[in-house]
Motif scaffolding. Structure first.
Motif, short mmCIF file in Angstrom:
data_model
loop_
_atom_site.label_atom_id
_atom_site.label_comp_id
_atom_site.label_asym_id
_atom_site.label_seq_id
_atom_site.Cartn_x
_atom_site.Cartn_y
_atom_site.Cartn_z
N ALA A 78 0.86 -1.19 0.00
CA ALA A 78 0.00 0.00 0.00
C ALA A 78 0.90 1.23 0.00
CB ALA A 78 -0.91 -0.02 1.23
N LEU A 79 0.78 2.05 -1.05
CA LEU A 79 1.66 3.20 -1.22
C LEU A 79 0.98 4.54 -0.95
CD1 LEU A 79 3.44 2.05 -4.49
CD2 LEU A 79 4.45 2.18 -2.22
N VAL A 80 -0.26 4.51 -0.46
CA VAL A 80 -1.00 5.76 -0.28
C VAL A 80 -0.32 6.68 0.73
CG1 VAL A 80 -2.60 4.96 1.51
CG2 VAL A 80 -3.32 6.72 -0.11
N ALA A 81 0.37 6.13 1.70
CA ALA A 81 1.01 6.94 2.74
C ALA A 81 2.24 7.69 2.22
CB ALA A 81 1.40 6.07 3.93
N GLU A 82 2.78 7.25 1.11
CA GLU A 82 3.95 7.93 0.52
C GLU A 82 3.46 9.04 -0.40
OE1 GLU A 82 6.91 9.65 -0.37
OE2 GLU A 82 7.43 7.91 0.86
N PRO A 83 3.67 10.31 -0.01
CA PRO A 83 3.12 11.42 -0.81
C PRO A 83 3.91 11.73 -2.09
CG PRO A 83 4.28 12.28 1.09
CD PRO A 83 4.29 10.78 1.22
N GLU A 84 5.16 11.32 -2.15
CA GLU A 84 6.01 11.69 -3.28
C GLU A 84 5.93 10.66 -4.41
OE1 GLU A 84 7.74 14.53 -3.55
OE2 GLU A 84 6.88 15.12 -1.62
N PRO A 85 5.45 11.08 -5.58
CA PRO A 85 5.37 10.16 -6.73
C PRO A 85 6.71 9.51 -7.08
CG PRO A 85 4.13 12.14 -7.19
CD PRO A 85 4.88 12.39 -5.91
N GLU A 90 10.22 4.61 -7.11
CA GLU A 90 11.44 3.96 -6.61
C GLU A 90 11.11 2.69 -5.82
OE1 GLU A 90 13.36 7.06 -4.39
OE2 GLU A 90 14.12 8.06 -6.21
N ILE A 91 10.10 2.76 -4.98
CA ILE A 91 9.69 1.58 -4.19
C ILE A 91 9.25 0.46 -5.11
CG2 ILE A 91 7.91 0.70 -2.61
CD1 ILE A 91 8.01 3.53 -1.26
N ILE A 92 8.46 0.80 -6.11
CA ILE A 92 7.97 -0.20 -7.06
C ILE A 92 9.14 -0.84 -7.81
CG2 ILE A 92 6.70 -0.52 -9.23
CD1 ILE A 92 4.64 1.51 -8.09
N MET A 93 10.01 -0.02 -8.35
CA MET A 93 11.12 -0.56 -9.15
C MET A 93 12.07 -1.40 -8.28
SD MET A 93 10.21 0.15 -12.08
CE MET A 93 11.59 -0.66 -12.84
N ARG A 94 12.39 -0.92 -7.08
CA ARG A 94 13.27 -1.67 -6.19
C ARG A 94 12.64 -3.03 -5.85
NH1 ARG A 94 13.79 1.85 -2.38
NH2 ARG A 94 12.11 1.05 -1.07
N THR A 95 11.35 -3.03 -5.54
CA THR A 95 10.67 -4.27 -5.18
C THR A 95 10.61 -5.22 -6.37
OG1 THR A 95 9.32 -3.04 -3.59
CG2 THR A 95 8.55 -5.23 -4.19
N LEU A 96 10.32 -4.70 -7.55
CA LEU A 96 10.28 -5.56 -8.75
C LEU A 96 11.65 -6.14 -9.07
CD1 LEU A 96 7.84 -3.57 -11.05
CD2 LEU A 96 7.43 -5.78 -9.96
N ARG A 97 12.70 -5.35 -8.88
CA ARG A 97 14.05 -5.88 -9.14
C ARG A 97 14.43 -6.96 -8.13
NH1 ARG A 97 15.40 -0.15 -9.70
NH2 ARG A 97 15.25 0.34 -11.89
N GLU A 98 14.06 -6.74 -6.85
CA GLU A 98 14.41 -7.70 -5.79
C GLU A 98 13.59 -8.98 -5.88
OE1 GLU A 98 13.83 -5.55 -2.14
OE2 GLU A 98 15.58 -4.27 -2.47
N LYS A 99 12.31 -8.87 -6.17
CA LYS A 99 11.41 -10.03 -6.11
C LYS A 99 10.96 -10.52 -7.48
CE LYS A 99 9.59 -8.65 -1.67
NZ LYS A 99 8.68 -9.13 -0.69
N GLY A 100 11.35 -9.83 -8.52
CA GLY A 100 10.83 -10.08 -9.86
C GLY A 100 10.87 -11.51 -10.36
N LYS A 101 11.94 -12.23 -10.07
CA LYS A 101 12.06 -13.61 -10.56
C LYS A 101 10.99 -14.52 -9.98
CE LYS A 101 16.00 -13.23 -12.91
NZ LYS A 101 15.83 -12.83 -14.27
N ASP A 113 -0.73 8.08 -10.08
CA ASP A 113 -0.20 8.53 -8.79
C ASP A 113 1.32 8.43 -8.71
OD1 ASP A 113 -2.75 9.10 -7.94
OD2 ASP A 113 -3.01 7.19 -6.89
N LEU A 114 1.95 7.91 -9.75
CA LEU A 114 3.40 7.76 -9.75
C LEU A 114 4.12 8.92 -10.43
CD1 LEU A 114 3.67 3.98 -10.69
CD2 LEU A 114 3.41 5.02 -8.42
N PHE A 115 3.35 9.89 -10.92
CA PHE A 115 3.93 11.01 -11.67
C PHE A 115 3.34 12.32 -11.21
CE2 PHE A 115 4.24 7.26 -14.28
CZ PHE A 115 5.55 7.31 -14.73
#
Length: 182
Positions: A78-85, A90-101, A113-115
């Motif tokens: 849940a990313l609603v608490a993070e106000p900065e797009p 960054e959270i999405i990309m980091r998580t996808l890189r770490e867990k993507g496989k 909401d990401l821009f």
């Protein structure tokens, strides 16, 4: 895949149904999705965490799977608490890189909401390019949910870029029930 539509058109519910089908390994509504032993990763930018968890539990119920069993097949962010797009991206990309496989389906709900600016072509193109590359590299299905503008069109360059890069696109419309008396 790209899922767009009016507010209240059940876009998130539709995507959650696809996720439920993947987790249960059964047909849910009309969807049967095989992701093998991979997991579902769901990013939500609109709902408070407690409401998001309730919606996810409903998704498990739709699939006929007890939440305690399904939790090992699902990660919700849940990313609603993070106000900065930018930080959301960054959270999405980091998580996808770490867990993507280990991810069979990843959902970004909603992309606007990401821009800061839905017409920032350079940032949109960079993000969508990275997402498409990761989906291909990890052999995963990525679903991106988008609202339509008030005029019923795709939101800025975000909508157009995602729509062009997606292997499929779907526009859901809110149906207003009519009452008839006989």
């Amino acid at each position: 895949g790209f899922i767009s539509g009016d507010a209240g058109a059940m876009k998130s519910t539709f995507v959650k149904t696809i996720c439920a089908a993947a987790i249960s390994k059964r047909k849910v509504l009309f969807n049967k999705v095989d992701i093998g032993d991979k997991k579902v990763l769901y990013f939500d930018t609109e709902m408070p965490k407690d409401l998001f968890v309730g919606h996810i539990d409903n998704m498990f119920a739709i699939a006929g799977v007890a939440p305690s069993i399904a939790r090992d097949k699902f990660t919700g962010v849940a990313l609603v608490a993070e106000p900065e797009p930018v930080k959301k991206r960054e959270i999405i990309m980091r998580t996808l890189r770490e867990k993507g496989k280990d991810v069979g389906i990843a959902v970004i709900d909603v992309i606007a909401d990401l821009f800061e600016d839905e017409n920032d072509t350079a940032k949109t193109q960079e993000f969508i390019g990275e997402i498409a590359s990761l989906a291909n590299e990890n052999q995963s299905m990525y679903f991106i949910v988008s609202h339509l503008s008030d005029s019923g069109k795709l939101l800025g360059s975000i909508g157009r870029k995602v729509h062009r890069k997606s292997s499929f696109g779907m526009n859901l419309q809110k149906v207003t029930p009519t009452t008839s008396f006989v």
